[in-house]
Enzyme design. Structure first.
Site, PDB file in Angstrom:
ATOM      1  N   CYS A 161       0.823  -1.205   0.000  1.00 19.20           N
ATOM      2  CA  CYS A 161       0.000   0.000   0.000  1.00 19.20           C
ATOM      3  C   CYS A 161       0.856   1.253   0.000  1.00 19.20           C
ATOM      4  O   CYS A 161       2.062   1.216   0.252  1.00 19.20           O
ATOM      5  CB  CYS A 161      -0.896  -0.013   1.226  1.00 19.20           C
ATOM      6  SG  CYS A 161      -1.742  -1.584   1.445  1.00 19.20           S
TER       7      CYS A 161
ATOM      8  N   ARG B 190       2.125   1.631  -5.957  1.00 17.68           N
ATOM      9  CA  ARG B 190       2.340   0.693  -4.861  1.00 17.68           C
ATOM     10  C   ARG B 190       1.134  -0.211  -4.632  1.00 17.68           C
ATOM     11  O   ARG B 190       1.245  -1.214  -3.933  1.00 17.68           O
ATOM     12  CB  ARG B 190       2.647   1.448  -3.570  1.00 17.68           C
ATOM     13  CG  ARG B 190       3.881   2.341  -3.649  1.00 17.68           C
ATOM     14  CD  ARG B 190       4.055   3.103  -2.348  1.00 17.68           C
ATOM     15  NE  ARG B 190       4.283   2.178  -1.265  1.00 17.68           N
ATOM     16  CZ  ARG B 190       5.497   1.703  -0.940  1.00 17.68           C
ATOM     17  NH1 ARG B 190       6.534   2.084  -1.639  1.00 17.68           N
ATOM     18  NH2 ARG B 190       5.650   0.854   0.050  1.00 17.68           N
TER      19      ARG B 190
ATOM     20  N   TRP C  74      -3.096  -2.284  -1.657  1.00 16.99           N
ATOM     21  CA  TRP C  74      -2.821  -3.528  -2.382  1.00 16.99           C
ATOM     22  C   TRP C  74      -3.293  -4.626  -1.438  1.00 16.99           C
ATOM     23  O   TRP C  74      -2.715  -4.838  -0.384  1.00 16.99           O
ATOM     24  CB  TRP C  74      -1.321  -3.677  -2.660  1.00 16.99           C
ATOM     25  CG  TRP C  74      -1.013  -4.763  -3.627  1.00 16.99           C
ATOM     26  CD1 TRP C  74      -1.013  -4.673  -4.991  1.00 16.99           C
ATOM     27  CD2 TRP C  74      -0.641  -6.124  -3.334  1.00 16.99           C
ATOM     28  NE1 TRP C  74      -0.671  -5.879  -5.546  1.00 16.99           N
ATOM     29  CE2 TRP C  74      -0.437  -6.791  -4.559  1.00 16.99           C
ATOM     30  CE3 TRP C  74      -0.461  -6.844  -2.151  1.00 16.99           C
ATOM     31  CZ2 TRP C  74      -0.066  -8.149  -4.637  1.00 16.99           C
ATOM     32  CZ3 TRP C  74      -0.100  -8.186  -2.216  1.00 16.99           C
ATOM     33  CH2 TRP C  74       0.108  -8.812  -3.453  1.00 16.99           C
TER      34      TRP C  74
ATOM     35  N   ASN D 177       0.172   0.105   6.017  1.00 19.39           N
ATOM     36  CA  ASN D 177       0.846  -0.643   4.942  1.00 19.39           C
ATOM     37  C   ASN D 177       1.637  -1.761   5.616  1.00 19.39           C
ATOM     38  O   ASN D 177       2.515  -1.490   6.433  1.00 19.39           O
ATOM     39  CB  ASN D 177       1.802   0.263   4.163  1.00 19.39           C
ATOM     40  CG  ASN D 177       2.681  -0.564   3.218  1.00 19.39           C
ATOM     41  OD1 ASN D 177       2.291  -1.633   2.777  1.00 19.39           O
ATOM     42  ND2 ASN D 177       3.891  -0.074   2.961  1.00 19.39           N
ATOM     43  N   GLY D 178       1.292  -3.010   5.320  1.00 23.28           N
ATOM     44  CA  GLY D 178       1.996  -4.132   5.944  1.00 23.28           C
ATOM     45  C   GLY D 178       1.015  -5.230   6.313  1.00 23.28           C
ATOM     46  O   GLY D 178      -0.115  -5.263   5.808  1.00 23.28           O
TER      47      GLY D 178
ATOM     48  N   GLU E 217      14.437 -12.614 -18.000  1.00 24.19           N
ATOM     49  CA  GLU E 217      13.929 -11.258 -17.782  1.00 24.19           C
ATOM     50  C   GLU E 217      12.920 -10.857 -18.861  1.00 24.19           C
ATOM     51  O   GLU E 217      11.871 -10.275 -18.567  1.00 24.19           O
ATOM     52  CB  GLU E 217      15.102 -10.261 -17.733  1.00 24.19           C
ATOM     53  CG  GLU E 217      14.726  -8.810 -17.557  1.00 24.19           C
ATOM     54  CD  GLU E 217      13.884  -8.493 -16.328  1.00 24.19           C
ATOM     55  OE1 GLU E 217      13.297  -7.393 -16.299  1.00 24.19           O
ATOM     56  OE2 GLU E 217      13.757  -9.368 -15.427  1.00 24.19           O
TER      57      GLU E 217
ATOM     58  N   LYS F 112       9.011  -9.789 -18.115  1.00 23.74           N
ATOM     59  CA  LYS F 112       8.423  -8.522 -18.559  1.00 23.74           C
ATOM     60  C   LYS F 112       7.110  -8.775 -19.309  1.00 23.74           C
ATOM     61  O   LYS F 112       6.103  -8.114 -19.085  1.00 23.74           O
ATOM     62  CB  LYS F 112       9.406  -7.745 -19.459  1.00 23.74           C
ATOM     63  CG  LYS F 112      10.586  -7.152 -18.713  1.00 23.74           C
ATOM     64  CD  LYS F 112      10.290  -5.923 -17.935  1.00 23.74           C
ATOM     65  CE  LYS F 112       9.998  -6.142 -16.464  1.00 23.74           C
ATOM     66  NZ  LYS F 112      11.020  -6.662 -15.611  1.00 23.74           N
TER      67      LYS F 112
ATOM     68  N   GLU G 284       4.322 -10.042 -16.808  1.00 19.57           N
ATOM     69  CA  GLU G 284       3.755  -9.137 -15.798  1.00 19.57           C
ATOM     70  C   GLU G 284       2.939  -7.997 -16.387  1.00 19.57           C
ATOM     71  O   GLU G 284       2.070  -7.456 -15.709  1.00 19.57           O
ATOM     72  CB  GLU G 284       4.841  -8.630 -14.856  1.00 19.57           C
ATOM     73  CG  GLU G 284       5.927  -7.816 -15.444  1.00 19.57           C
ATOM     74  CD  GLU G 284       6.955  -7.433 -14.361  1.00 19.57           C
ATOM     75  OE1 GLU G 284       8.146  -7.435 -14.679  1.00 19.57           O
ATOM     76  OE2 GLU G 284       6.541  -7.143 -13.223  1.00 19.57           O
TER      77      GLU G 284
ATOM     78  N   HIS H 254      15.067 -31.048 -23.385  1.00 18.22           N
ATOM     79  CA  HIS H 254      14.748 -31.871 -22.209  1.00 18.22           C
ATOM     80  C   HIS H 254      13.316 -31.632 -21.736  1.00 18.22           C
ATOM     81  O   HIS H 254      12.985 -31.902 -20.586  1.00 18.22           O
ATOM     82  CB  HIS H 254      15.760 -31.576 -21.088  1.00 18.22           C
ATOM     83  CG  HIS H 254      17.174 -31.741 -21.550  1.00 18.22           C
ATOM     84  ND1 HIS H 254      17.761 -32.963 -21.788  1.00 18.22           N
ATOM     85  CD2 HIS H 254      18.112 -30.805 -21.880  1.00 18.22           C
ATOM     86  CE1 HIS H 254      19.014 -32.784 -22.218  1.00 18.22           C
ATOM     87  NE2 HIS H 254      19.234 -31.503 -22.284  1.00 18.22           N
TER      88      HIS H 254
ATOM     89  N   LYS I 194       4.694  -2.203  -6.973  1.00 16.35           N
ATOM     90  CA  LYS I 194       6.091  -1.891  -7.258  1.00 16.35           C
ATOM     91  C   LYS I 194       7.052  -2.442  -6.222  1.00 16.35           C
ATOM     92  O   LYS I 194       8.132  -2.939  -6.552  1.00 16.35           O
ATOM     93  CB  LYS I 194       6.265  -0.380  -7.373  1.00 16.35           C
ATOM     94  CG  LYS I 194       7.646   0.065  -7.751  1.00 16.35           C
ATOM     95  CD  LYS I 194       8.000  -0.400  -9.143  1.00 16.35           C
ATOM     96  CE  LYS I 194       9.392  -0.090  -9.597  1.00 16.35           C
ATOM     97  NZ  LYS I 194       9.786  -0.746 -10.807  1.00 16.35           N
TER      98      LYS I 194
HETATM   99  C1  AGP Z   1       9.881  -6.546 -11.879  1.00 19.45           C
HETATM  100  O1  AGP Z   1       9.443  -5.916 -13.002  1.00 19.45           O
HETATM  101  C2  AGP Z   1       8.918  -6.578 -10.788  1.00 19.45           C
HETATM  102  N1  AGP Z   1       8.435  -5.334 -10.440  1.00 19.45           N
HETATM  103  C3  AGP Z   1       9.400  -7.373  -9.578  1.00 19.45           C
HETATM  104  O2  AGP Z   1       9.743  -8.659 -10.004  1.00 19.45           O
HETATM  105  C4  AGP Z   1      10.591  -6.774  -8.833  1.00 19.45           C
HETATM  106  O3  AGP Z   1      11.748  -6.914  -9.577  1.00 19.45           O
HETATM  107  C5  AGP Z   1      10.764  -7.507  -7.496  1.00 19.45           C
HETATM  108  O4  AGP Z   1       9.592  -7.325  -6.752  1.00 19.45           O
HETATM  109  C6  AGP Z   1      11.974  -6.998  -6.722  1.00 19.45           C
HETATM  110  O5  AGP Z   1      11.802  -5.672  -6.381  1.00 19.45           O
HETATM  111  P1  AGP Z   1      13.042  -4.838  -5.800  1.00 19.45           P
HETATM  112  O6  AGP Z   1      14.098  -4.794  -6.848  1.00 19.45           O
HETATM  113  O7  AGP Z   1      12.461  -3.506  -5.480  1.00 19.45           O
HETATM  114  O8  AGP Z   1      13.512  -5.572  -4.563  1.00 19.45           O
END
Ligand code: AGP
Length: 611
Positions: free
Chosen positions: A2, A27, A73, A99-100, A484, A488, A491, A507, A606
């Site tokens: 959050c 967030r 969130w 938040n938490g 990676e 991308k 997500e 395999h 994020k």
């Molecule tokens: C990547 O695009 C995502 N947002 C997510 O996998 C992110 O890399 C992961 O949550 C780690 O975040 P950080 O680098 O802030 O620790």
């Protein structure tokens, strides 16, 4: 995770809070709400985005100069109006945003229900405000004392703001595990999950440490720990400016951040790489040079994209510095009872610097005597402050949930660290070191060249945005790039995608290949080029559709692949910095063509500040 905002001052609080929530929306965007204090507590909350909250508020002015806001969130209780924050006490005179996660909320809830408390929501947060109310009534104490005593009873992570109708010009904030920064203005105070809602008003901030609370009253800020010991807050100047957090004419933060990479990669090298003198300065390493030189093992720890950067780091440290290296998923490392030795060096990789699993993993390693080196972007973040030394990315705020520029800056830092240690340890010949220095120095221009041809990727995306699966394949340094690229796409476009070492295909995954399976190869001219060619032929033999990222001037793969995209040539260890850029653009364009919200993809946030 959050986003929370609080304000106490002389201005109208509502517009400041709403603008702050919009800055923090990356967030979490399941619901939003505000509480304003002006004689009585006025609360408005709504499922959905901050815009839905604004529509709910409508023309009401909600006149007040003390208030707080929350963008959610969801963790406990589905996204809906009743689970939206703020939550209130039975008498409606106390309100909280959080938040938490309160891990022991259900046992606390049972006790409170026995004392006659009724709960309106399914959240853990509502339990906390009822606990604060119970303590305030039982102990006949002030709101700040009730908050302090209550927080000593909860288990879990929190950043909270509490308002009390009976204590008009008072705002209470506290944190443990989740981030909280306080902005100090002239006759006003701001509280937020990060600095983005604050920089418009002041550059003077203090970051609350774990188990600290702040009592803000007109013109006065008191910081104390949960043992009631007053602390002197460390006030620092923010290095951010407003422009950093605006879209700058781009339609989305993600596209802006992809196109910022020539600058952000250059900024990661600034003051560290001096190409004309073939020199590298890594002050964070110098602080513990002997420990680095004599390290028995490097442990690179992170999550998601940061873990992928770590995997490239593993290749770099073993290849260039000849140090045994392992890369660890933080969430697994912290619970699998790992063997950690005091001669291990732990590198914590995190853009936000607040990822709960990574923070806990390095606290574990620190307790075993390991040296912790942080590679973070967010200045003043929890991981940066927990580390013994580190290197900031200096990439500027990354607002798009899908990480792009932070990834290339993380890889740039890890490459410089491996080169620096290789030189110090004598495991890298001087001419190779100098070649890599020139290579790194050429990356920003080469990335600009790639971005200038971005429309080619848009054309390729038009052929594949309806696909329901994708495979990404690469070898060596390009394998983590395949992972990676797949992440991308997953997500932000919600297409199922997998990254694999190209040779692993035989395999199992090759069974997935047919005319409907797009396969992205990172097939640059490196030591495994010939092998990748055979892998492409294996896919073509099963009618798979091949998109290949190739080195400029490659003609061979052009004959076989359905689509190719050329990138400038560069030394193998640095190829990931170039090869990932067209994959970032591919995921962006496909997601846009599918009508997805690329900056705020569903179900994601994020920075993951809870487990
Ligand atoms: C990547 O695009 C995502 N947002 C997510 O996998 C992110 O890399 C992961 O949550 C780690 O975040 P950080 O680098 O802030 O620790």
């Amino acid at each position: 995770m959050c986003g929370i905002v609080g304000y106490l001052g002389k201005r109208q609080a509502l517009p400041i809070i709403i603008k702050g929530l919009k800055r923090l929306e990356y967030r979490g965007y399941d619901s939003a709400g505000v509480a304003l204090l002006n004689g009585s507590l006025e609360i408005v909350k709504k499922k959905g985005k901050v815009l839905d909250l604004e529509n709910e508020i409508g023309e009401r002015t909600l006149d007040a100069s003390v208030g707080m806001g929350h963008t959610r969130w969801a963790t406990h209780g589905e996204p809906n109006d009743k689970n939206a924050h703020p939550h209130t006490s039975t008498d409606g005179k106390l309100a909280i945003i959080h938040n938490g996660i309160i891990e022991n909320y259900s046992s606390l809830k049972k006790e409170l229900e026995l004392n006659g408390h009724n709960f309106l929501s399914d959240t853990d947060t509502e339990v906390l405000i009822h606990l604060i109310e119970e303590i305030k009534v039982q102990n006949k104490c002030t709101i700040e004392e009730a908050v302090r005593l209550a927080l000593n009873e909860v288990v879990g992570a929190y950043a909270i703001v509490v308002l009390s109708q009976d204590e008009e010009r008072t705002l209470i904030a506290a944190r443990k595990g989740s981030p909280l920064v306080i902005g100090i203005g002239k006759d006003e105070f701001f509280v937020a999950s990060d600095a983005t809602p604050i920089i418009e008003y002041t550059n003077d901030v203090t970051y609350l440490n774990d188990k600290e609370m702040a009592i803000i009253k007109d013109g006065n800020l008191v910081v104390k720990n949960l043992a009631n010991v007053v602390k002197t807050p460390f006030i620092q100047k923010l290095e951010l400016d407003l422009e950093d957090i605006e879209k700058g004419g781009y339609p989305h933060f993600m596209l802006k951040e992809i196109f910022e990479q020539p600058k952000s990669i250059r900024d990661a090298m600034r003051g560290r790489l001096v190409s004309r003198e073939h020199h590298l300065f890594m002050s964070g390493i110098d602080q513990y040079l002997n420990r680095f030189i004599n390290a028995e093992r490097m442990l690179l720890i992170g999550c998601g994209t940061s873990w992928h950067a770590g995997l490239i780091g593993e290749y770099l440290f073993e290849d260039l510095a000849r140090i045994p290296t392992e890369v660890e998923y933080a969430s697994e490392f912290r619970y699998r009872n790992p063997v950690i030795r005091d001669k291990d060096i732990v590198i914590a990789i995190s853009q936000s610097g607040e990822t709960a699993d990574t923070l806990a993993a390095i606290e574990l390693a620190k307790s075993k005597g390991s040296l912790i080196f942080g590679v973070c972007n967010a200045v003043g973040s929890s991981i940066a402050r927990t580390a013994d030394a580190g290197a900031y990315l200096h990439a500027g705020p990354e607002i798009g949930v899908a990480s792009t520029k932070a990834f290339t800056s993380q890889v740039t830092i890890l490459a410089m660290m491996a080169m620096y240690l290789g030189l110090k340890k004598g495991t890298i010949p001087l001419n190779k070191f100098q070649e890599l220095i020139h290579g790194l120095d050429s990356v920003p221009d080469k990335v600009s060249k790639i971005l200038a041809k971005g429309d080619e990727i848009l054309e390729i995306s038009k052929s594949f945005y309806k696909a329901s699966n994708f495979l990404y394949l690469g070898r060596g340094y390009n394998f983590p790039v395949a992972l990676e690229g797949a992440l991308k796409l997953k997500e932000i476009s919600y297409i199922h995608a997998e990254g694999y070492p190209a040779a692993e295909m035989k395999h199992g995954p090759i069974a997935l290949i047919d005319e409907d399976m797009p396969v992205v190869f990172i097939a640059t001219k490196d030591s495994s080029y010939e092998k990748v060619i055979s892998n492409i032929q294996e896919v073509k033999a099963r009618k798979g559709k091949v998109i290949a990222i190739v080195t400029e001037g490659d003609t061979e793969i052009k004959q076989m692949a359905d689509f190719t995209f050329e990138i400038p040539s560069i030394a193998d260890p640095l190829v990931p910095l170039l090869a990932v850029v067209p994959l970032q653009l591919l995921s962006y364009h496909i997601a846009i063509l599918r009508g997805c919200n690329v900056d705020q993809p569903r179900n994601l946030a994020k920075s993951v500040t809870v487990e």
